[in-house]
Design a protein around this motif. Structure first.
Motif, PDB file in Angstrom:
ATOM      1  N   LYS A 156      -3.164  -2.896  -6.329  1.00 41.60           N
ATOM      2  CA  LYS A 156      -2.699  -1.506  -6.275  1.00 41.60           C
ATOM      3  C   LYS A 156      -3.604  -0.666  -5.362  1.00 41.60           C
ATOM      4  O   LYS A 156      -3.127   0.149  -4.587  1.00 41.60           O
ATOM      5  CB  LYS A 156      -2.662  -0.912  -7.683  1.00 41.60           C
ATOM      6  CG  LYS A 156      -1.556  -1.470  -8.567  1.00 41.60           C
ATOM      7  CD  LYS A 156      -1.507  -0.757  -9.916  1.00 41.60           C
ATOM      8  CE  LYS A 156      -0.362  -1.282 -10.767  1.00 41.60           C
ATOM      9  NZ  LYS A 156      -0.308  -0.621 -12.106  1.00 41.60           N
ATOM     10  N   LYS A 157      -4.892  -0.878  -5.470  1.00 46.89           N
ATOM     11  CA  LYS A 157      -5.822  -0.151  -4.610  1.00 46.89           C
ATOM     12  C   LYS A 157      -5.630  -0.546  -3.152  1.00 46.89           C
ATOM     13  O   LYS A 157      -5.645   0.310  -2.254  1.00 46.89           O
ATOM     14  CB  LYS A 157      -7.260  -0.417  -5.048  1.00 46.89           C
ATOM     15  CG  LYS A 157      -8.295   0.333  -4.215  1.00 46.89           C
ATOM     16  CD  LYS A 157      -9.704   0.089  -4.722  1.00 46.89           C
ATOM     17  CE  LYS A 157     -10.719   0.851  -3.874  1.00 46.89           C
ATOM     18  NZ  LYS A 157     -12.115   0.619  -4.358  1.00 46.89           N
ATOM     19  N   LEU A 158      -5.429  -1.833  -2.908  1.00 52.63           N
ATOM     20  CA  LEU A 158      -5.207  -2.298  -1.545  1.00 52.63           C
ATOM     21  C   LEU A 158      -3.981  -1.636  -0.931  1.00 52.63           C
ATOM     22  O   LEU A 158      -4.017  -1.157   0.211  1.00 52.63           O
ATOM     23  CB  LEU A 158      -5.031  -3.815  -1.526  1.00 52.63           C
ATOM     24  CG  LEU A 158      -6.293  -4.673  -1.383  1.00 52.63           C
ATOM     25  CD1 LEU A 158      -5.930  -6.144  -1.466  1.00 52.63           C
ATOM     26  CD2 LEU A 158      -7.009  -4.378  -0.080  1.00 52.63           C
ATOM     27  N   LEU A 159      -2.889  -1.608  -1.684  1.00 46.02           N
ATOM     28  CA  LEU A 159      -1.664  -1.008  -1.170  1.00 46.02           C
ATOM     29  C   LEU A 159      -1.844   0.485  -0.918  1.00 46.02           C
ATOM     30  O   LEU A 159      -1.331   1.024   0.067  1.00 46.02           O
ATOM     31  CB  LEU A 159      -0.518  -1.244  -2.157  1.00 46.02           C
ATOM     32  CG  LEU A 159      -0.070  -2.701  -2.319  1.00 46.02           C
ATOM     33  CD1 LEU A 159       1.019  -2.812  -3.379  1.00 46.02           C
ATOM     34  CD2 LEU A 159       0.434  -3.266  -1.002  1.00 46.02           C
ATOM     35  N   ARG A 160      -2.569   1.143  -1.799  1.00 48.12           N
ATOM     36  CA  ARG A 160      -2.819   2.579  -1.619  1.00 48.12           C
ATOM     37  C   ARG A 160      -3.639   2.842  -0.350  1.00 48.12           C
ATOM     38  O   ARG A 160      -3.323   3.741   0.430  1.00 48.12           O
ATOM     39  CB  ARG A 160      -3.533   3.131  -2.852  1.00 48.12           C
ATOM     40  CG  ARG A 160      -3.720   4.649  -2.815  1.00 48.12           C
ATOM     41  CD  ARG A 160      -4.282   5.181  -4.116  1.00 48.12           C
ATOM     42  NE  ARG A 160      -5.673   4.760  -4.322  1.00 48.12           N
ATOM     43  CZ  ARG A 160      -6.052   3.866  -5.223  1.00 48.12           C
ATOM     44  NH1 ARG A 160      -5.147   3.252  -5.987  1.00 48.12           N
ATOM     45  NH2 ARG A 160      -7.324   3.542  -5.357  1.00 48.12           N
ATOM     46  N   LEU A 161      -4.665   2.038  -0.146  1.00 44.10           N
ATOM     47  CA  LEU A 161      -5.493   2.200   1.047  1.00 44.10           C
ATOM     48  C   LEU A 161      -4.725   1.820   2.315  1.00 44.10           C
ATOM     49  O   LEU A 161      -4.911   2.430   3.370  1.00 44.10           O
ATOM     50  CB  LEU A 161      -6.761   1.353   0.925  1.00 44.10           C
ATOM     51  CG  LEU A 161      -7.735   1.740  -0.201  1.00 44.10           C
ATOM     52  CD1 LEU A 161      -8.901   0.773  -0.249  1.00 44.10           C
ATOM     53  CD2 LEU A 161      -8.226   3.172  -0.021  1.00 44.10           C
ATOM     54  N   TYR A 162      -3.875   0.825   2.200  1.00 42.65           N
ATOM     55  CA  TYR A 162      -3.065   0.395   3.352  1.00 42.65           C
ATOM     56  C   TYR A 162      -2.133   1.507   3.812  1.00 42.65           C
ATOM     57  O   TYR A 162      -1.964   1.744   5.010  1.00 42.65           O
ATOM     58  CB  TYR A 162      -2.264  -0.849   2.964  1.00 42.65           C
ATOM     59  CG  TYR A 162      -1.417  -1.426   4.076  1.00 42.65           C
ATOM     60  CD1 TYR A 162      -1.982  -2.237   5.056  1.00 42.65           C
ATOM     61  CD2 TYR A 162      -0.048  -1.168   4.140  1.00 42.65           C
ATOM     62  CE1 TYR A 162      -1.208  -2.785   6.068  1.00 42.65           C
ATOM     63  CE2 TYR A 162       0.729  -1.701   5.157  1.00 42.65           C
ATOM     64  CZ  TYR A 162       0.147  -2.507   6.119  1.00 42.65           C
ATOM     65  OH  TYR A 162       0.916  -3.028   7.124  1.00 42.65           O
ATOM     66  N   GLU A 163      -1.526   2.203   2.854  1.00 45.26           N
ATOM     67  CA  GLU A 163      -0.586   3.272   3.188  1.00 45.26           C
ATOM     68  C   GLU A 163      -1.277   4.468   3.840  1.00 45.26           C
ATOM     69  O   GLU A 163      -0.624   5.283   4.493  1.00 45.26           O
ATOM     70  CB  GLU A 163       0.176   3.727   1.946  1.00 45.26           C
ATOM     71  CG  GLU A 163       1.148   2.693   1.396  1.00 45.26           C
ATOM     72  CD  GLU A 163       2.210   2.293   2.402  1.00 45.26           C
ATOM     73  OE1 GLU A 163       2.633   3.169   3.193  1.00 45.26           O
ATOM     74  OE2 GLU A 163       2.611   1.117   2.418  1.00 45.26           O
TER      75      GLU A 163
END
Length: 313
Positions: free
Chosen positions: A134-141
């Motif tokens: 979830k953190k990865l996806l948030r940072l990716y966006e």
């Protein structure tokens, strides 16, 4: 270009502003990396993206990041490439070579190209890193999406920066070489030429400029234009050109034009002298005739009379 620790320490103040300016302006983290993917010089005014930083916090993620950027080391130098990285981003890179050996690359991180990865693709790529998805996806966006057309423009910009780095390497080395009078002996045919990497790059730059002259000699060509083409100052380019070619830029341009004039005079006996003058870049045919006679020893018409390939009746 020689990026040993001594030259790097000396030129770090010159290299960093280039990386800082590019990274700040385009919001892309541009750095100089070694052949094994280690960071050698990184921008100070812009931080690496949180996404990349988080990926690299994992040993396996760090290993894959290095592997991604080292792919470009096997490509041709002096060209920019767009490579997919292991974590759903793209790397824009230019490998830098000396002789046949790669010494590193200028490479970016944190590039998202429109119409490429989506979240499901991304999950598949990073799921085995055991990081907070979830953190990865948030940072990716949070990483801006860039159109491919702009990426190509950025590639040209990085190419310019790479030439600036080449120039810095040449300046630091040739300054030392001038003191030792080594540059006075530069000759492409000399088997005793010291295999100094800055000499190799200086020859490449002058050869690049020479090719540009060969292609564009028919138009009004200035030293400033050619210097700009190879991303050097006119003064330094003039000095470098004369050291490698053993003649000035203007003399080389003149000889290039006269060689073409001789070819035209030999092959096309019906073309007028004034037309040949125009074809090779001289608007004043009288001036062309004077230069031709001074350098070749005979007038254009006399040269044609003796060397024309047209068999007389």
């Amino acid at each position: 270009m020689k990026f040993n620790q001594t030259s790097l320490d000396k030129d770090i103040g010159d290299i960093l502003p280039l990386l800082d300016s590019f990274s700040t302006l385009h919001q892309i983290w541009l750095k100089f990396v070694s052949c094994n993917g280690d960071y050698i010089v990184t921008p100070k005014k812009k931080s690496q993206s949180e996404y990349c930083h988080f990926i690299r916090s994992c040993p396996e993620g760090l290993k894959r990041c290095r592997a991604s950027v080292t792919k470009c080391m096997y490509f041709e130098p002096d060209k920019h490439y767009i490579l997919p990285c292991h974590a759903g981003l793209f790397i824009l890179a230019i490998p830098l070579h000396s002789n046949s050996n790669c010494i590193g690359a200028l490479a970016t991180g944190e590039i998202r190209i429109s119409g490429t990865f989506n979240q499901s693709n991304l999950k598949e790529k990073v799921q085995d890193l055991n990081l907070d998805t979830k953190k990865l996806l948030r940072l990716y966006e949070k990483i801006p999406v860039i159109k491919r057309e702009k990426i190509m423009i950025l590639g040209e910009s990085i190419h310019t920066i790479s030439n600036c780095l080449i120039k810095l390497g040449i300046k630091s080395e040739t300054a030392r070489m001038v003191d030792q009078t080594i540059l006075a002996d530069i000759n492409e045919e000399n088997p005793l030429l010291p295999r100094n990497i800055s000499v190799e790059w200086s020859h490449q730059i002058v050869q690049q400029a020479s090719r540009y002259i060969y292609i564009n000699f028919k138009k009004s060509l200035s030293l400033e234009e050619v210097a700009n083409y190879v991303h050097l100052s006119p003064t330094y380019f003039s000095y470098l050109f004369s050291q490698v070619r053993k003649q000035t830029f203007s003399n080389f341009l003149m000889e290039t034009r006269l060689e073409k004039a001789k070819e035209l005079l030999e092959k096309y006996p019906t073309i007028s002298i004034s037309e040949i003058s125009r074809i090779i870049g001289y608007d004043d045919s009288n001036y062309f005739s004077r230069v031709f006679k001074k350098k070749i020893g005979v007038s254009p018409s006399s040269y044609r009379h003796v060397n024309s390939q047209l068999t007389p009746p």
